[in-house]
Scaffold this motif. Structure first.
Motif, PDB file in Angstrom:
ATOM      1  N   UNK A   1       0.806  -1.233   0.000  1.00 26.71           N
ATOM      2  CA  UNK A   1       0.000   0.000   0.000  1.00 26.71           C
ATOM      3  C   UNK A   1       0.834   1.276   0.000  1.00 26.71           C
ATOM      4  N   UNK A   2       1.705   1.480   0.998  1.00 22.67           N
ATOM      5  CA  UNK A   2       2.403   2.762   1.110  1.00 22.67           C
ATOM      6  C   UNK A   2       3.764   2.788   0.428  1.00 22.67           C
ATOM      7  N   UNK A   3       4.413   1.634   0.277  1.00 23.57           N
ATOM      8  CA  UNK A   3       5.772   1.630  -0.282  1.00 23.57           C
ATOM      9  C   UNK A   3       5.841   2.040  -1.760  1.00 23.57           C
ATOM     10  N   UNK A   4       4.950   1.565  -2.631  1.00 19.98           N
ATOM     11  CA  UNK A   4       5.107   1.906  -4.054  1.00 19.98           C
ATOM     12  C   UNK A   4       5.194   3.403  -4.323  1.00 19.98           C
ATOM     13  N   UNK A   5       4.295   4.192  -3.735  1.00 21.32           N
ATOM     14  CA  UNK A   5       4.310   5.644  -3.976  1.00 21.32           C
ATOM     15  C   UNK A   5       5.564   6.276  -3.402  1.00 21.32           C
ATOM     16  N   UNK A   6       5.973   5.838  -2.211  1.00 22.38           N
ATOM     17  CA  UNK A   6       7.158   6.420  -1.573  1.00 22.38           C
ATOM     18  C   UNK A   6       8.425   6.097  -2.355  1.00 22.38           C
ATOM     19  N   UNK A   7       8.559   4.862  -2.801  1.00 23.58           N
ATOM     20  CA  UNK A   7       9.759   4.462  -3.541  1.00 23.58           C
ATOM     21  C   UNK A   7       9.801   5.150  -4.907  1.00 23.58           C
TER      22      UNK A   7
ATOM     23  N   UNK B   1      15.441  11.293   4.377  1.00 17.17           N
ATOM     24  CA  UNK B   1      14.742  11.835   3.214  1.00 17.17           C
ATOM     25  C   UNK B   1      13.698  10.844   2.692  1.00 17.17           C
ATOM     26  N   UNK B   2      14.020   9.555   2.746  1.00 12.40           N
ATOM     27  CA  UNK B   2      13.046   8.544   2.335  1.00 12.40           C
ATOM     28  C   UNK B   2      11.813   8.593   3.238  1.00 12.40           C
ATOM     29  N   UNK B   3      12.040   8.705   4.538  1.00  8.58           N
ATOM     30  CA  UNK B   3      10.932   8.751   5.497  1.00  8.58           C
ATOM     31  C   UNK B   3      10.066   9.981   5.249  1.00  8.58           C
ATOM     32  N   UNK B   4      10.684  11.113   4.916  1.00  9.31           N
ATOM     33  CA  UNK B   4       9.916  12.329   4.623  1.00  9.31           C
ATOM     34  C   UNK B   4       9.026  12.116   3.405  1.00  9.31           C
ATOM     35  N   UNK B   5       9.560  11.531   2.349  1.00  6.14           N
ATOM     36  CA  UNK B   5       8.763  11.262   1.156  1.00  6.14           C
ATOM     37  C   UNK B   5       7.648  10.267   1.464  1.00  6.14           C
ATOM     38  N   UNK B   6       7.965   9.240   2.251  1.00  9.59           N
ATOM     39  CA  UNK B   6       6.973   8.238   2.638  1.00  9.59           C
ATOM     40  C   UNK B   6       5.835   8.879   3.425  1.00  9.59           C
ATOM     41  N   UNK B   7       6.187   9.719   4.391  1.00 14.79           N
ATOM     42  CA  UNK B   7       5.174  10.374   5.225  1.00 14.79           C
ATOM     43  C   UNK B   7       4.272  11.258   4.385  1.00 14.79           C
ATOM     44  N   UNK B   8       4.858  12.046   3.502  1.00 12.33           N
ATOM     45  CA  UNK B   8       4.065  12.957   2.664  1.00 12.33           C
ATOM     46  C   UNK B   8       3.113  12.189   1.761  1.00 12.33           C
ATOM     47  N   UNK B   9       3.606  11.141   1.101  1.00  8.26           N
ATOM     48  CA  UNK B   9       2.756  10.393   0.176  1.00  8.26           C
ATOM     49  C   UNK B   9       1.658   9.632   0.913  1.00  8.26           C
ATOM     50  N   UNK B  10       1.970   9.119   2.110  1.00  8.19           N
ATOM     51  CA  UNK B  10       0.972   8.373   2.880  1.00  8.19           C
ATOM     52  C   UNK B  10      -0.128   9.287   3.389  1.00  8.19           C
ATOM     53  N   UNK B  11       0.244  10.440   3.903  1.00  8.05           N
ATOM     54  CA  UNK B  11      -0.775  11.380   4.389  1.00  8.05           C
ATOM     55  C   UNK B  11      -1.670  11.875   3.261  1.00  8.05           C
ATOM     56  N   UNK B  12      -1.072  12.080   2.094  1.00  6.60           N
ATOM     57  CA  UNK B  12      -1.880  12.481   0.936  1.00  6.60           C
ATOM     58  C   UNK B  12      -2.863  11.371   0.546  1.00  6.60           C
ATOM     59  N   UNK B  13      -2.408  10.133   0.651  1.00  7.69           N
ATOM     60  CA  UNK B  13      -3.264   8.988   0.341  1.00  7.69           C
ATOM     61  C   UNK B  13      -4.416   8.870   1.338  1.00  7.69           C
ATOM     62  N   UNK B  14      -4.106   9.056   2.621  1.00 12.01           N
ATOM     63  CA  UNK B  14      -5.141   8.972   3.661  1.00 12.01           C
ATOM     64  C   UNK B  14      -6.168  10.086   3.511  1.00 12.01           C
ATOM     65  N   UNK B  15      -5.735  11.234   2.995  1.00 14.59           N
ATOM     66  CA  UNK B  15      -6.666  12.360   2.833  1.00 14.59           C
ATOM     67  C   UNK B  15      -7.794  12.014   1.878  1.00 14.59           C
ATOM     68  N   UNK B  16      -7.566  11.055   0.984  1.00 16.98           N
ATOM     69  CA  UNK B  16      -8.621  10.655   0.046  1.00 16.98           C
ATOM     70  C   UNK B  16      -9.759   9.932   0.744  1.00 16.98           C
ATOM     71  N   UNK B  17      -9.487   9.417   1.938  1.00 13.80           N
ATOM     72  CA  UNK B  17     -10.531   8.698   2.686  1.00 13.80           C
ATOM     73  C   UNK B  17     -11.474   9.648   3.409  1.00 13.80           C
ATOM     74  N   UNK B  18     -11.058  10.928   3.539  1.00 10.19           N
ATOM     75  CA  UNK B  18     -11.875  11.890   4.302  1.00 10.19           C
ATOM     76  C   UNK B  18     -13.173  12.191   3.580  1.00 10.19           C
TER      77      UNK B  18
END
Length: 306
Positions: A104-110, A289-306
């Motif tokens: 779920x979260x790794x593809x977008x972050x990588x 830097x990887x963690x920052x990209x992962x966090x940003x992409x995951x939060x953006x993904x979760x925002x779609x559930x709102x």
């Protein structure tokens, strides 16, 4: 001699002049002259003779040059490594994740990381949380991602994002025809459950029991991705982590209606995305830097559930 003395000394020997050494080191000519004078003062001997405006190495300088050659090469290698670490360079980043997060979260972050660091290298693998902790402690991985805090004294855990468990309802089912939160008591479709030893499955079982509900699922699975696939095939309904659910929303946002309708579950069951790193070995610059990209992409993904 100090390291700076050796660095300037070698630059002068290679360039044959103060001006040439200044260009090699990207510093001013007065700075080179000052370091050279300080080195000669500390050594108590002259390294260069000034002959008609040129620097001619003394015999002592020739011997020093031979003896300090390896040390100077090491300094150059250290500077190169520091530059790579600063930029993310070619450093190898080893990432472990639980199966749900790996899908779920790794593809977008990588994908974002690969674009930002085209020279970087990354190794990815999926394991359960227990195996991730073991690999981190053995130095076999740099960071791990899990849906739970293992509460291990040798592991530092940090919540990067969180969301609530969601119901994946096959389109056409009774649950898919309504909006808003789905109460556990209102489930009518076949429930595809997680295995009993799954931490989130255990939380969900407690939520059912708290409402005096005791479903007996015919089908249980080990991974949320498999649960999603079974829902997409129309076999039944499943309650999964928000990161897997966000993937369903993203898949259905591009065009035709997907085979799954996503609804919130009531009462809410919060699920964290947890970063795991060895307590004794902090993340490198590339890892941060990887963690920052992962966090940003995951939060953006979760925002779609709102």
């Amino acid at each position: 001699m100090r390291l700076r003395h050796i660095e300037v000394f070698h630059a002068i020997m290679q360039a044959g002049s103060v001006s040439g050494a200044a260009q090699l080191l990207h510093i001013s000519q007065p700075a080179v002259t000052k370091v050279l004078q300080h080195a000669e003062l500390q050594l108590g001997l002259q390294l260069f003779d000034r002959v008609r405006g040129k620097l001619v190495p003394t015999p002592e300088a020739q011997r020093l040059f031979i003896e300090t050659e390896k040390l100077n090469r090491d300094l150059v290698a250290i500077r190169r490594l520091a530059a790579q670490l600063r930029s993310g360079g070619e450093e190898l980043l080893r990432v472990l994740a639980t199966p749900a997060l790996g899908a779920s979260v790794l593809p977008a972050a990588v994908t974002a990381w690969a674009k930002a660091f085209p020279a970087g290298r990354c190794q990815l693998a999926t394991h359960h949380t227990r195996e991730i902790v073991s690999s981190l402690l053995l130095g076999e991985a740099d960071l791990g991602l899990s849906l739970q805090d293992p509460r291990h004294p040798g592991i530092h855990a940090e919540v990067l994002a969180s969301g609530d468990m969601m119901a994946l309802c096959p389109r056409g089912s009774p649950e898919s025809r309504q909006d808003g939160a789905l109460r556990l008591a209102d489930l009518k479709s076949e429930l595809i459950a997680m295995a009993e030893d799954d931490p989130l499955g255990h939380q969900l079982a407690n939520a059912f029991a708290a409402q005096d509900l005791h479903p007996v699922p015919r089908i249980s699975v080990q991974t949320y991705q498999l649960a999603r696939s079974l829902v997409e095939s129309g076999l039944g309904l499943s309650i999964v982590d928000p990161f897997t659910a966000a993937g369903c929303v993203a898949a259905g946002a591009a065009g035709e209606r997907g085979p799954v309708v996503v609804r919130r579950v009531e009462p809410a069951i919060s699920v964290p995305l947890v970063l795991l790193v060895p307590a004794s070995r902090p993340l490198t610059q590339a890892g941060r830097r990887f963690v920052k990209l992962l966090t940003d992409s995951t939060r953006a993904s979760l925002a779609r559930l709102a």
